[in-house]
Write an enzyme that holds these catalytic residues in place. Sequence first.
Site, PDB file in Angstrom:
ATOM      1  CB  SER A 188       2.386   1.681   9.518  1.00 41.68           C
ATOM      2  OG  SER A 188       2.444   0.686   8.557  1.00 41.68           O
ATOM      3  NE  ARG A 201      -4.867   6.847  -3.013  1.00 40.98           N
ATOM      4  CZ  ARG A 201      -4.013   6.726  -2.003  1.00 40.98           C
ATOM      5  NH1 ARG A 201      -2.743   6.405  -2.203  1.00 40.98           N
ATOM      6  NH2 ARG A 201      -4.408   6.917  -0.764  1.00 40.98           N
TER       7      ARG A 201
HETATM    8  P1  NG1 Z   1      -1.430   6.348   1.338  1.00 39.26           P
HETATM    9  O1  NG1 Z   1      -0.340   7.152   1.954  1.00 39.26           O
HETATM   10  O2  NG1 Z   1      -2.816   6.923   1.493  1.00 39.26           O
HETATM   11  O3  NG1 Z   1      -1.089   5.988  -0.078  1.00 39.26           O
HETATM   12  C1  NG1 Z   1      -0.522   4.027   2.328  1.00 39.26           C
HETATM   13  C2  NG1 Z   1      -0.762   2.891   1.386  1.00 39.26           C
HETATM   14  C3  NG1 Z   1      -2.159   2.352   1.624  1.00 39.26           C
HETATM   15  C4  NG1 Z   1      -2.357   1.935   3.068  1.00 39.26           C
HETATM   16  C5  NG1 Z   1      -1.929   3.078   3.993  1.00 39.26           C
HETATM   17  C6  NG1 Z   1      -1.954   2.693   5.439  1.00 39.26           C
HETATM   18  C7  NG1 Z   1       0.148   2.661  -0.895  1.00 39.26           C
HETATM   19  C8  NG1 Z   1       0.183   3.214  -2.263  1.00 39.26           C
HETATM   20  N1  NG1 Z   1      -0.646   3.313  -0.015  1.00 39.26           N
HETATM   21  O4  NG1 Z   1      -1.525   4.975   2.135  1.00 39.26           O
HETATM   22  O5  NG1 Z   1      -2.380   1.285   0.755  1.00 39.26           O
HETATM   23  O6  NG1 Z   1      -1.685   0.743   3.348  1.00 39.26           O
HETATM   24  O7  NG1 Z   1      -0.624   3.564   3.661  1.00 39.26           O
HETATM   25  O8  NG1 Z   1      -0.809   2.074   5.895  1.00 39.26           O
HETATM   26  O9  NG1 Z   1       0.807   1.662  -0.614  1.00 39.26           O
HETATM   27 ZN    ZN Z   2       1.532  -1.246   8.720  1.00 37.49          ZN
END
Ligand code: NG1
Ligand code: ZN
Length: 557
Positions: free
Chosen positions: A67, A517
């Site tokens: 991603s 978190r």
């Molecule tokens: P993490 O790394 O768990 O915060 C991030 C995004 C999620 C989600 C995932 C998957 C933020 C704060 N967190 O996760 O919302 O999109 O990547 O791509 O944007």
């Molecule tokens: Zn993505």
Amino acid sequence: MDEQQIAILLEAASRFPRPQGVKLSYGTAGFRADASILSSTVFRVGILAALRSLKTQAVIGLMITASHNQVSDNGVKVADPSGGMLTQEWEPFADSLANAIDAEDLVRLIIEFVKKENIQFGVKSAEILLGRDTRPSGESLLEAAKQGINSIVGAVATDVGVVTTPQLHWMVRSRNKGMQASEAAYFEQLSNSFGCLMDLKPKETTANVMDDKLTVDGANGVGGEKLEELKNFLKEIVIDIRNSGKKGGVLNEGVGADYVQKEKVVPHGFGPNDVGMRCASLDGDADRLVYFRVLSESNKIDLVDGDKILSLFALFIQEQLSILNKENMEAKNGYPVRLGIVQTAYANGASTDYLKKLGLEVMFTPTGVKYLHEKAAEYDIGIYFEANGHGTILFSEHFVSWLEGKNIEFDKTSKGSEQQKAALRLLAVSKLINQAVGDALSGLLLVEAILRHKGWSIQRWNELYQDLPSRQLKVKVADRTAVVTANAETVVVKPSGLQKVIDAETAKYPQGRSFIRPSGTEDVIRVYAEASTQEAAENLAKSVAQHVDQFLGLGSN
Ligand code: NG1
Ligand code: ZN
């Protein structure tokens, strides 16, 4: 599992030894890490996908992408038969497979799991659709996935090539519904339903109220490439695509939805010539979308994030439902449509206030689309979005059939009425917007359709409400699993004492809100803060981050 199957697995697994000292977990979006250490993980996920296909007797998806992460990372995630994320019940199995010490350990785990789940071999064949984004490591990792799949007797891997994550999920869903699952079918469905919404635009909306042209930042990834193709199917819209990856830009480097949303600055390739224009940004695998407007001073932007996309969608759907239901309710044969909104703690507080003022039901879940999606599926129409731009609108099958029936009824009783138009618009939205996962391309077309329907500029849209200033930070810690949260991640349960300190800091700021978190995709603790001024939000985030560091930081190690 017979002896021959066990022998094949042992032989294949010995070709993909696991790197020492790495512990992976199937996080918010599957496994992600530096691409150089991922082959054994992807091979093992190939096996898991084949077993999942045998278990569900349906087509399963396997996507190779990281991603918005840097180009040297990669990752792998599995799509379930519905097109949604892998069921959470199988995540612990994914973790144990990825971390099995050697081939023997791996095969032992598989034998146990196959028995527990009562997976039948040889009854039906398994099929797995494989997709990847544009990362250079994708090709060899795809090969590892194929070998994992091929080590399960009767499993077939179908390579669909370079696709966006939502395209792969859409294809899995379509295949399992017995529908056409080609890329051309995807483009046709999107462009036809967009065309439908254009045909149903109110006559009085003047075309000149907004700029016709949309400028898109493709993150130098797969989204830009696919949008180039989709453009050929669209008549009513002019799209200028930048950062399409063709001119040598690096994936996600100073570009893309994640960069634009977190940094709140223009991506590369945008500048003073774009001041005031309607611009959008996709992420590396095109499952996130944000809009922005370039401001005249420096590289600053007005960010129109996932919360505002959600608000625009909610407003439009609510309007159509009220047109549709007006007469029905009076005739006492209305349908009490349950419309639900799902957000996470990252949603800007001003967006939640706005949605509640519209009289909508707003629910919160932990971060990660698997949670949001599940909640949204409880409604007739469930709209979910993360602030970062990942989201979609789910329509229940029951509601869609009701709408179809209604449309046939209108044909007989009041052809061409406002009610029928509202029903047709809702049906078109249910086809345009991806029912499997958040999809930047279909989301973008729905935004464009609604702006044209309303005759709104990006500025008018942005004025729905004013965002509270916010700031996000990351803190590197020795062990992110030391942080445990509750109440949709708004309260820290462990380490004890930390929440009290966060509360004390937050209380110092008017309209202050802050939470932390553990990230599911990076080895960090994320800090979010919101307050009445940008300076206050920055200070609150900084002081909370300092406390996190004191409680859990790497210290001098
Ligand atoms: P993490 O790394 O768990 O915060 C991030 C995004 C999620 C989600 C995932 C998957 C933020 C704060 N967190 O996760 O919302 O999109 O990547 O791509 O944007
Ligand atoms: Zn993505």
